[in-house]
Design a protein around this motif. Structure first.
Motif, PDB file in Angstrom:
ATOM      1  N   ARG A  78       0.875  -1.215   0.006  1.00 40.55           N
ATOM      2  CA  ARG A  78       0.106  -0.032  -0.124  1.00 40.55           C
ATOM      3  C   ARG A  78       0.792   1.216   0.142  1.00 40.55           C
ATOM      4  O   ARG A  78       0.781   2.111  -0.755  1.00 40.55           O
ATOM      5  CB  ARG A  78      -0.983  -0.012   1.027  1.00 40.55           C
ATOM      6  N   GLU A  79       1.802   1.263   0.850  1.00 41.47           N
ATOM      7  CA  GLU A  79       2.855   2.517   0.800  1.00 41.47           C
ATOM      8  C   GLU A  79       3.606   2.646  -0.215  1.00 41.47           C
ATOM      9  O   GLU A  79       3.787   3.855  -0.869  1.00 41.47           O
ATOM     10  CB  GLU A  79       3.606   2.219   2.251  1.00 41.47           C
ATOM     11  N   THR A  80       4.016   1.690  -0.781  1.00 36.95           N
ATOM     12  CA  THR A  80       4.678   1.688  -2.042  1.00 36.95           C
ATOM     13  C   THR A  80       3.956   2.218  -3.085  1.00 36.95           C
ATOM     14  O   THR A  80       4.640   3.211  -4.056  1.00 36.95           O
ATOM     15  CB  THR A  80       5.497   0.284  -2.379  1.00 36.95           C
ATOM     16  N   VAL A  81       2.845   1.653  -3.289  1.00 43.26           N
ATOM     17  CA  VAL A  81       1.763   1.906  -4.648  1.00 43.26           C
ATOM     18  C   VAL A  81       1.473   3.314  -4.340  1.00 43.26           C
ATOM     19  O   VAL A  81       1.454   4.201  -5.234  1.00 43.26           O
ATOM     20  CB  VAL A  81       0.667   1.023  -4.597  1.00 43.26           C
ATOM     21  N   GLU A  82       0.984   3.790  -2.978  1.00 41.34           N
ATOM     22  CA  GLU A  82       0.727   5.103  -2.872  1.00 41.34           C
ATOM     23  C   GLU A  82       1.886   6.038  -3.266  1.00 41.34           C
ATOM     24  O   GLU A  82       1.650   7.188  -3.723  1.00 41.34           O
ATOM     25  CB  GLU A  82       0.461   5.333  -1.327  1.00 41.34           C
ATOM     26  N   ASP A  83       3.004   5.718  -2.728  1.00 39.36           N
ATOM     27  CA  ASP A  83       4.131   6.598  -3.113  1.00 39.36           C
ATOM     28  C   ASP A  83       4.477   6.640  -4.876  1.00 39.36           C
ATOM     29  O   ASP A  83       4.548   7.772  -5.393  1.00 39.36           O
ATOM     30  CB  ASP A  83       5.512   6.109  -2.513  1.00 39.36           C
ATOM     31  N   ARG A  87       4.025  10.112  -7.168  1.00 38.00           N
ATOM     32  CA  ARG A  87       5.222  10.820  -7.687  1.00 38.00           C
ATOM     33  C   ARG A  87       4.928  10.822  -9.108  1.00 38.00           C
ATOM     34  O   ARG A  87       5.356  11.645  -9.764  1.00 38.00           O
ATOM     35  CB  ARG A  87       6.631   9.907  -7.381  1.00 38.00           C
ATOM     36  N   LEU A  88       4.366   9.589  -9.911  1.00 31.87           N
ATOM     37  CA  LEU A  88       4.308   9.475 -11.340  1.00 31.87           C
ATOM     38  C   LEU A  88       3.140   9.933 -11.807  1.00 31.87           C
ATOM     39  O   LEU A  88       2.963  10.360 -13.173  1.00 31.87           O
ATOM     40  CB  LEU A  88       4.521   8.049 -11.805  1.00 31.87           C
ATOM     41  N   GLY A  91      -1.098  11.457  -7.694  1.00 42.11           N
ATOM     42  CA  GLY A  91      -1.966  11.017  -6.578  1.00 42.11           C
ATOM     43  C   GLY A  91      -3.160  10.351  -7.586  1.00 42.11           C
ATOM     44  O   GLY A  91      -4.031   9.793  -6.898  1.00 42.11           O
ATOM     45  N   GLU A  92      -3.194  10.405  -8.590  1.00 42.15           N
ATOM     46  CA  GLU A  92      -4.552   9.719  -9.747  1.00 42.15           C
ATOM     47  C   GLU A  92      -4.155   8.223 -10.027  1.00 42.15           C
ATOM     48  O   GLU A  92      -3.069   8.025 -10.511  1.00 42.15           O
ATOM     49  CB  GLU A  92      -4.702  10.713 -10.820  1.00 42.15           C
ATOM     50  N   ALA A  93      -4.960   7.471  -9.607  1.00 41.59           N
ATOM     51  CA  ALA A  93      -5.006   5.863  -9.769  1.00 41.59           C
ATOM     52  C   ALA A  93      -5.242   5.624 -11.399  1.00 41.59           C
ATOM     53  O   ALA A  93      -4.717   4.804 -12.097  1.00 41.59           O
ATOM     54  CB  ALA A  93      -5.770   5.023  -8.795  1.00 41.59           C
ATOM     55  N   LEU A  94      -6.218   6.297 -11.854  1.00 37.10           N
ATOM     56  CA  LEU A  94      -6.815   5.823 -13.272  1.00 37.10           C
ATOM     57  C   LEU A  94      -5.655   6.019 -14.230  1.00 37.10           C
ATOM     58  O   LEU A  94      -5.502   5.132 -15.314  1.00 37.10           O
ATOM     59  CB  LEU A  94      -8.069   6.758 -13.567  1.00 37.10           C
ATOM     60  N   PRO A  95      -4.969   7.063 -14.204  1.00 38.47           N
ATOM     61  CA  PRO A  95      -3.929   7.222 -15.440  1.00 38.47           C
ATOM     62  C   PRO A  95      -2.669   6.021 -15.294  1.00 38.47           C
ATOM     63  O   PRO A  95      -2.416   5.470 -16.226  1.00 38.47           O
ATOM     64  CB  PRO A  95      -3.156   8.471 -14.960  1.00 38.47           C
ATOM     65  N   LEU A  96      -2.591   5.322 -13.977  1.00 44.63           N
ATOM     66  CA  LEU A  96      -1.645   4.258 -13.868  1.00 44.63           C
ATOM     67  C   LEU A  96      -2.562   3.036 -14.588  1.00 44.63           C
ATOM     68  O   LEU A  96      -2.034   2.384 -15.504  1.00 44.63           O
ATOM     69  CB  LEU A  96      -1.374   4.076 -12.479  1.00 44.63           C
ATOM     70  N   VAL A  97      -3.676   2.901 -14.262  1.00 42.05           N
ATOM     71  CA  VAL A  97      -4.496   1.787 -14.810  1.00 42.05           C
ATOM     72  C   VAL A  97      -4.370   1.641 -16.217  1.00 42.05           C
ATOM     73  O   VAL A  97      -4.341   0.706 -16.920  1.00 42.05           O
ATOM     74  CB  VAL A  97      -5.658   1.863 -14.244  1.00 42.05           C
ATOM     75  N   GLU A  98      -4.916   3.061 -16.732  1.00 38.87           N
ATOM     76  CA  GLU A  98      -4.867   3.186 -18.169  1.00 38.87           C
ATOM     77  C   GLU A  98      -3.578   2.911 -18.862  1.00 38.87           C
ATOM     78  O   GLU A  98      -3.650   2.458 -20.048  1.00 38.87           O
ATOM     79  CB  GLU A  98      -5.460   4.645 -18.371  1.00 38.87           C
TER      80      GLU A  98
END
Length: 131
Positions: A78-83, A87-88, A91-98
């Motif tokens: 959790r901490e690693t993914v949140e960081d 950073r990349l 803080g938005e999860a959707l761009p990572l999923v896309e």
């Protein structure tokens, strides 16, 4: 509690301690994969770093030090993914999923699992709105 991030090698050593439930330097050293030849002193250094960063607890038992997990692996994930997302992807999860879907694609089974997950999330949000 925000902890210092783990290096790839530290994470590898921490995973061994987690899988064993606790270990000495020698036990971690012996549990390393054959294709990962770290010397004993290096393993000892990684364990000390993990303790200093708050991931492990150390206790002397006779002549050796026994390390045990201070945090759960899921907490580290959790901490690693949140960081990483902060950073990349601001803080938005959707761009990572896309990005992951576009870059790696999904199998039919993964698409079905994703649809089921989305349906579950929609149902939970609907239920929460009713309250």
């Amino acid at each position: 509690m925000a902890r210092a991030q783990l290096s790839k090698a530290e994470l590898e050593v921490a995973r061994i301690v987690w899988s064993l439930g606790g270990a000495t330097v020698r036990q971690v050293h012996e549990a390393l994969p054959a294709d990962r030849p770290l010397d004993y002193k290096t393993v000892q250094t990684y364990l000390r770093r993990l303790e200093a960063k708050g991931y492990l607890h150390a206790r002397r038992q006779g002549k050796s030090i026994h390390y045990r997990p201070r945090v759960r692996p899921t907490q580290v994930v959790r901490e690693t993914v949140e960081d990483f997302v902060a950073r990349l992807f601001d803080g938005e999860a959707l761009p990572l999923v896309e990005y992951l879907i576009a870059d790696r694609g999904l199998s039919d089974d993964e698409i079905a699992r994703l649809r089921a997950l989305l349906a579950q999330l929609e149902s939970e949000q609907h239920d929460n709105r009713k309250r």
